[in-house]
Design a protein around this motif. Structure first.
Motif, short mmCIF file in Angstrom:
data_model
loop_
_atom_site.label_atom_id
_atom_site.label_comp_id
_atom_site.label_asym_id
_atom_site.label_seq_id
_atom_site.Cartn_x
_atom_site.Cartn_y
_atom_site.Cartn_z
N SER A 96 0.84 -1.19 0.00
CA SER A 96 0.00 0.00 0.00
C SER A 96 0.88 1.25 0.00
N LEU A 97 0.55 2.20 -0.88
CA LEU A 97 1.32 3.45 -0.97
C LEU A 97 0.72 4.56 -0.13
N ALA A 98 -0.26 4.25 0.72
CA ALA A 98 -1.03 5.28 1.41
C ALA A 98 -0.19 6.19 2.29
N ARG A 99 0.92 5.69 2.82
CA ARG A 99 1.72 6.51 3.74
C ARG A 99 2.73 7.40 3.01
N LEU A 100 2.91 7.18 1.71
CA LEU A 100 3.74 8.09 0.92
C LEU A 100 2.84 9.23 0.44
N ASN A 101 2.52 10.13 1.34
CA ASN A 101 1.44 11.08 1.10
C ASN A 101 1.86 12.54 1.24
N LYS A 102 3.11 12.84 0.91
CA LYS A 102 3.60 14.20 1.05
C LYS A 102 3.66 14.92 -0.30
N VAL A 103 3.33 16.20 -0.27
CA VAL A 103 3.66 17.08 -1.39
C VAL A 103 5.06 17.61 -1.10
N ARG A 104 6.04 17.11 -1.84
CA ARG A 104 7.43 17.44 -1.52
C ARG A 104 7.80 18.86 -1.90
N ALA A 105 7.24 19.35 -2.98
CA ALA A 105 7.60 20.70 -3.44
C ALA A 105 6.50 21.23 -4.34
N LEU A 106 6.37 22.56 -4.38
CA LEU A 106 5.43 23.20 -5.30
C LEU A 106 6.10 24.46 -5.83
N ASP A 107 6.24 24.55 -7.13
CA ASP A 107 6.91 25.66 -7.78
C ASP A 107 5.86 26.51 -8.50
N PRO A 108 5.46 27.66 -7.92
CA PRO A 108 4.43 28.47 -8.56
C PRO A 108 4.89 29.15 -9.83
N VAL A 109 6.20 29.36 -9.99
CA VAL A 109 6.72 29.99 -11.20
C VAL A 109 6.76 28.99 -12.35
N GLY A 110 7.35 27.84 -12.08
CA GLY A 110 7.39 26.78 -13.09
C GLY A 110 6.08 26.03 -13.22
N GLN A 111 5.15 26.28 -12.29
CA GLN A 111 3.83 25.66 -12.28
C GLN A 111 3.95 24.12 -12.27
N THR A 112 4.65 23.63 -11.26
CA THR A 112 4.79 22.18 -11.07
C THR A 112 4.65 21.84 -9.60
N MET A 113 4.33 20.59 -9.35
CA MET A 113 4.22 20.05 -8.00
C MET A 113 4.90 18.69 -7.97
N VAL A 114 5.68 18.43 -6.96
CA VAL A 114 6.23 17.09 -6.74
C VAL A 114 5.40 16.43 -5.65
N ALA A 115 4.64 15.41 -6.03
CA ALA A 115 3.73 14.74 -5.10
C ALA A 115 4.10 13.27 -5.01
N GLU A 116 4.05 12.73 -3.80
CA GLU A 116 4.30 11.30 -3.62
C GLU A 116 3.08 10.50 -4.08
N ALA A 117 3.30 9.21 -4.30
CA ALA A 117 2.28 8.37 -4.91
C ALA A 117 1.02 8.25 -4.07
N GLY A 118 1.14 8.35 -2.75
CA GLY A 118 -0.01 8.18 -1.88
C GLY A 118 -0.81 9.44 -1.63
N VAL A 119 -0.44 10.55 -2.26
CA VAL A 119 -1.22 11.78 -2.09
C VAL A 119 -2.59 11.58 -2.72
N VAL A 120 -3.63 11.82 -1.96
CA VAL A 120 -5.00 11.70 -2.47
C VAL A 120 -5.22 12.80 -3.50
#
Length: 477
Positions: A96-120
């Motif tokens: 289960s990937l449920a505990r890998l639930n962090k948004v590691r980074a969010l770049d508002p200029v580049g308009q990207t987000m690094v999200a772990e697999a368990g992020v809802v």
């Protein structure tokens, strides 16, 4: 099927990686991970592991590869083709990937987000919104499905028309390979032509080549103006003409165009609490249209009004309502998103997730209806979906008073009828739900020997021991 995993010492070694609190061995704790929403598949497993980091996932797969233990990755367990379910036999562990639930980074200029697999998915949407941005993937299960599962099934949803599916919404991946190696491909680049595109191999692979643990997701500016229209129309052919007109008037601001039948509206208003039809009179079909303006609310309203006038002049709309508040807009979409679940109280339902070229949607519906009703008189056809990209959820509810088990026993027969028509129209038997167990054998029957051989070679190259989600997508060797 797999041989039972009966080695207590091996189970202890797996459990030590996550710690005993996140290694489920009690039957009552494991049970929710063994079935999927439709109840078509019920598997067995002696162990559910809940790692909290990419490194723990890597350690689990390294041990699994060494011991020849099969691993079934699982996200929010919302998949509809059995891709996330272990098979009977008890020889596969669930990861289960449920505990890998962090948004590691969010770049508002580049308009990207690094999200772990368990992020809802809903949490990813909220994180983007808090930064004044939009992550556009929208699904009925967004409150429980997870980013890793969305990627593994190449999810589409209601906004594909404007933004694309998950393959188009992902720039880079972090993946644990079957031998425990970690591939860090978390590159937030819109242009990268350095060799084979490994990212695209893992997206849509349903965990058969490795386990996605994180992703770089594309974000977009939040719309400054939004209009949603719920319109009654005569037929799918009329809806298609309305869609073309909406494209002309709205261009890239047309972000959704859904098609719904009257029977689906009746089921939804009957069984989903709080849902009501906003139009005074019933109509044979309905279109749900979303307009999103990057300029202003006034610009969105101007497009809406122009579309209304032109559609009225051409006699395309019988009646319509425009959402006058965010609550009303959500209510319109609740009608559409609830349509699949509203069929459950009506008895058995045989499902199809298919796509055909957009221009051929009316032809598909007319041909399929005739064929299905000829084979099963009295069946109630609830065909709805994403008119804008040709993806139709062609569902068949049992005739009133019919025996549910007898009806469901004809699942394969109905699939063959509908899918034959889809293929004749140059369509696909799986538009957004994937292959999993449900369509694995059918995939092998309709794809060319060359294509299936290439898929098997890719599977063998990445997973020579066959431990990754065996029996899904392609048959186990």
């Amino acid at each position: 099927m797999s041989e039972p995993l009966n080695d207590p010492s091996l189970i202890e070694r797996f459990s030590a990686i996550t710690g005993p609190d996140n290694a489920l061995t009690e039957a009552s704790d494991i049970a929710p991970h063994l079935t999927e929403p439709r109840g078509l598949y019920k598997g067995e497993s002696p162990l559910v592991l809940r790692p909290a980091s990419t490194e723990e996932v890597a350690a689990i797969l390294k041990l699994a590869n060494e011991s020849g233990t099969a691993v079934v990755p699982q996200g929010g367990n919302t998949g509809l083709v059995g891709g996330q379910s272990p098979r009977p036999g008890g020889g596969e562990i669930v990861l289960s990937l449920a505990r890998l639930n962090k948004v590691r980074a969010l770049d508002p200029v580049g308009q990207t987000m690094v999200a772990e697999a368990g992020v809802v998915l809903a949490d990813a949407q909220s994180a983007a919104s808090e930064a004044g941005l939009l992550f556009p993937l929208s699904l009925g299960s967004e409150g429980s499905c997870q980013i890793g599962g969305n990627l593994s099934s190449n999810a589409g949803g209601t906004a594909v028309l404007a933004y694309g599916n998950m393959r188009q919404l992902c720039l880079g991946l972090e993946v644990v390979l079957p031998d425990g190696e970690i591939w860090n491909g978390l590159r937030a680049l819109k242009k990268d032509n350095t060799g084979y595109d490994l990212r695209d191999l893992f997206i849509g692979a349903e965990g058969t080549l490795g386990i996605i643990t994180a992703a770089v997701l594309k974000l977009f500016p939040s719309p400054r103006g939004h209009e949603t229209i719920y319109a009654g129309v005569d037929s799918p052919g009329t809806a298609l003409k309305l869609f073309r007109l909406a494209q002309d008037y709205c261009g890239p601001s047309l972000t959704g165009f859904e098609l719904m039948p009257r029977i689906g509206i009746e089921f939804t208003t009957r069984h989903i609490e709080g849902v009501r039809d906003p139009l005074a009179e019933p109509h044979p079909w309905y279109a749900l249209i979303d307009i999103s303006s990057g300029q202003s609310q006034e610009a969105a309203r101007a497009m809406l009004e122009g579309l209304f006038v032109a559609a009225d002049e051409q006699g395309l709309i019988r009646d319509a309502a425009a959402a006058e508040s965010e609550a009303q807009r959500q209510a319109f979409w609740e009608m559409r998103e609830s349509m699949s679940w509203a069929q459950k109280p009506e008895g058995g339902s045989i499902k199809h997730d298919v796509s055909v070229p957009v221009a051929r949607v009316p032809e598909f519906l007319e041909t399929a209806d005739k064929a299905v009703l000829s084979a099963m008189p009295g069946a109630r056809i609830v065909a709805f979906g994403h008119m804008g990209d040709g993806n139709i959820h062609y569902n068949i509810s049992q005739p009133p008073g019919a025996d549910k088990d007898t009806f469901l026993a004809r699942w394969r027969e109905m699939n063959e009828i509908v899918h034959a028509i889809v293929l004749k129209l140059d369509g696909s038997i799986s538009a957004e739900h994937g292959i999993g167990q449900l369509k694995r054998d059918e995939l092998a029957a309709i794809r060319s020997p060359v294509e299936m051989a290439l898929m098997q070679r890719i599977k063998t190259a990445f997973d020579p021991r066959g431990i990754m989600n065996p029996g899904k997508v392609v048959a186990s060797r």
